[in-house]
Design a protein around this motif. Structure first.
Motif: not given
Length: 117
Positions: A3-8, A14-22, A24-29
């Motif tokens: 889980d510590d690897r960014p693309r795991a 987890t990052r997908y749902f963080e976009m919805w909660n915050t 901040d969609t900068s990680a979408a791509e």
């Protein structure tokens, strides 16, 4: 655990749902396949579709939150168990999201109502 690897796979979910909660969609791509498909919302396709949906939904329901209770799986399929609701604790509808990962990106998602939902 990977889980510590960014693309795991579990970290991507987890990052997908963080976009919805915050909002901040900068990680979408970085996390979504160009062919991203949400089977519960087929009108939301690709990273740009997710960006637009996050902006639209958060504009209409700014207190909507997704709570993650568990992320299960290691390979090309992960299951996210949690719920969607209002406020900090997101007490609401229990849900399970099944997410397929392809080439290190989230490729498609199915949403299922949990027991009692």
């Amino acid at each position: 655990m990977d889980d510590d690897r960014p693309r795991a796979p579990r970290r991507l979910a987890t990052r997908y749902f963080e976009m919805w909660n915050t909002g901040d969609t900068s990680a979408a791509e970085e996390i979504l396949s160009p062919d991203w498909s949400d089977h519960a919302h087929p009108e939301v396709a690709g990273p740009q579709g997710v960006r637009e949906a996050v902006e639209r939904i958060r504009g209409a329901q700014p207190d909507l939150r997704f709570r993650i209770d568990a992320v299960l799986g290691e390979g090309d399929l992960v299951a996210v168990v949690g719920n969607a609701g209002r406020g900090q604790d997101a007490e609401g509808t229990p849900l399970v999201w099944l997410i397929r990962v392809q080439d290190g990106l989230l490729a498609e998602m199915w949403t299922y109502r949990g027991i009692g939902g």
